[in-house]
Design an enzyme around this catalytic site. Sequence first.
Site, PDB file in Angstrom:
ATOM      1  N   ASN A 230     -13.805   3.359 -23.360  1.00  0.00           N
ATOM      2  CA  ASN A 230     -13.745   1.909 -23.191  1.00  0.00           C
ATOM      3  C   ASN A 230     -12.476   1.486 -22.451  1.00  0.00           C
ATOM      4  O   ASN A 230     -12.476   0.504 -21.713  1.00  0.00           O
ATOM      5  CB  ASN A 230     -13.786   1.221 -24.553  1.00  0.00           C
ATOM      6  CG  ASN A 230     -13.612  -0.283 -24.447  1.00  0.00           C
ATOM      7  OD1 ASN A 230     -14.519  -0.990 -24.025  1.00  0.00           O
ATOM      8  ND2 ASN A 230     -12.431  -0.778 -24.818  1.00  0.00           N
ATOM      9  N   ASP A 291      -8.683  -2.123 -20.682  1.00  0.00           N
ATOM     10  CA  ASP A 291     -10.135  -1.941 -20.608  1.00  0.00           C
ATOM     11  C   ASP A 291     -10.578  -1.557 -19.202  1.00  0.00           C
ATOM     12  O   ASP A 291     -10.149  -2.159 -18.213  1.00  0.00           O
ATOM     13  CB  ASP A 291     -10.848  -3.226 -21.024  1.00  0.00           C
ATOM     14  CG  ASP A 291     -10.980  -3.350 -22.532  1.00  0.00           C
ATOM     15  OD1 ASP A 291     -10.025  -2.970 -23.239  1.00  0.00           O
ATOM     16  OD2 ASP A 291     -12.038  -3.810 -23.005  1.00  0.00           O
ATOM     17  N   ASP A 321     -16.553   6.626 -28.589  1.00  0.00           N
ATOM     18  CA  ASP A 321     -15.780   5.582 -29.238  1.00  0.00           C
ATOM     19  C   ASP A 321     -16.105   4.215 -28.643  1.00  0.00           C
ATOM     20  O   ASP A 321     -16.228   4.060 -27.421  1.00  0.00           O
ATOM     21  CB  ASP A 321     -14.292   5.881 -29.061  1.00  0.00           C
ATOM     22  CG  ASP A 321     -13.395   4.863 -29.732  1.00  0.00           C
ATOM     23  OD1 ASP A 321     -13.514   4.697 -30.957  1.00  0.00           O
ATOM     24  OD2 ASP A 321     -12.591   4.223 -29.024  1.00  0.00           O
ATOM     25  N   GLU A 361     -20.314   5.086 -31.625  1.00  0.00           N
ATOM     26  CA  GLU A 361     -19.706   4.188 -32.608  1.00  0.00           C
ATOM     27  C   GLU A 361     -20.026   2.744 -32.233  1.00  0.00           C
ATOM     28  O   GLU A 361     -19.497   2.209 -31.255  1.00  0.00           O
ATOM     29  CB  GLU A 361     -18.185   4.371 -32.661  1.00  0.00           C
ATOM     30  CG  GLU A 361     -17.558   3.501 -33.743  1.00  0.00           C
ATOM     31  CD  GLU A 361     -16.129   3.076 -33.448  1.00  0.00           C
ATOM     32  OE1 GLU A 361     -15.435   2.666 -34.396  1.00  0.00           O
ATOM     33  OE2 GLU A 361     -15.710   3.131 -32.272  1.00  0.00           O
TER      34      GLU A 361
END
Length: 459
Positions: A230, A291, A321, A361
């Site tokens: 991410n 990000d 993740d 996740e």
Amino acid sequence: MRKIFLALLANFLLALTLIAGQDVFIEIADLGFVKLDSEIAANYNYQLTVYYVSGQERFLVFHFEHVYDKKLKQLYEFKTERKVDVYILEASFWKIWDLDKKEVLTIKKQNSDAKFILTTQDVPIPAIDTFSAQASTNLMYQIFIRSFYDSNADGVGDFKGILEKLGYLKSLSVDAVLFSPWNLSSSYHGYDAVDFYTVNPEFGNFEDLLQMIQSFKTNGIRVVMDLMINHTSDQHIWFKDAIENTVESPYWEYYLISFEDMSSKKRWYSTKNTKDEEIWYFSLFGKGFADLNFDNPMVRLQIKRVINFWLGMGVDGFRVDAIKNIYGFDWNDGIVESARYAKELTEYILQRKPNVLLIGEVFDANIYVLQQFAPMPLFNFAQAFSFRNNFIGADNLLSKSLGWLDAKLYPDFKIYNFPFLDNHDMDRIYSVIEGFYKSNKELAKLQYGLLYALVLAMD
């Protein structure tokens, strides 16, 4: 390494000179994995670019990032582009290599059958291991490397320490181990990669990691890597280059980044470069976690490179993740777009390793959110929150926890339900239970044991 580089350059220049044609096509060939000589295993993320400008300028750009030398047991890094004059009268036709094609690169003389073809025999991709242990318990154990076992008394857990406890893990009938991030990072927990290809030196060196992976596999325990895609650390070379060189940087569009003053918006942070220019970047997880911009195809390609690299190093699977937050500017924003990318990523990983152990996740108890991310298997947060909020029991607890799962949504996975009670982002459930029983440890232990028995009994 300088000799290796010059030898490789000379070979390519000779090939180009021999088959030079009439016209120039400016293309980039992403070769992925390149064999340099008998001692160097593979050169990752290698780019070869031909530039031709008005008959005046001709040069090659070699961009090396990571080369692993098996004999010397070292990982080399090259972060700077090297420009070298070519001095050929005509240039050549270049065919872009697709990541999954057998034919890597073709240089063809115009109006002739003469051509030089570079194939995967010349540029070997490390074999993707097909190890698949027969599951005996479907039990996955999570290791936070820093605190697990310290082999050299420096106060930090390490790869050698984990290896020393391999017998202990086998005694628990563990089928897979999920490791907390082992990449070089800026934080103690490791969820902000400074480099996706190197390891945190506090845990050992690259060879220590490879030895640990191989030992686990030899003993029938699958290795699952934490994949943080991410964002990167603000110390990552991509981000540092983007901040310093701004729009001139090839990495500027890798991030959600702007000259515009974003002080009125949530989760935007500013930094300055050496020219005293103020740059704003978005970070959902806090300052220092920049990000990535997944609307940029090069970012998606870079993630594929990372996956290919670690599959080549022998990992059996990934915990992806924060896959819920790939898109969006708040915790529950951009779910549809993030789920769409999760599907794309799952399909790609399955192409590379059909028997992969994959877990995403999505930190959300809403089953309608979780279902959107199929066919990527997920941690069952619906079950985890149900158990944590009703640990003394509730009507239909199991059906509510498992009813949303449908095998038809996960046709390529034998294991698609990952129930759990604790993770690193939650308070330990034992502490929650003990607080409920007013520190009566015996009752808390019994309740705790009952909950884990239920989790282990889930299919």
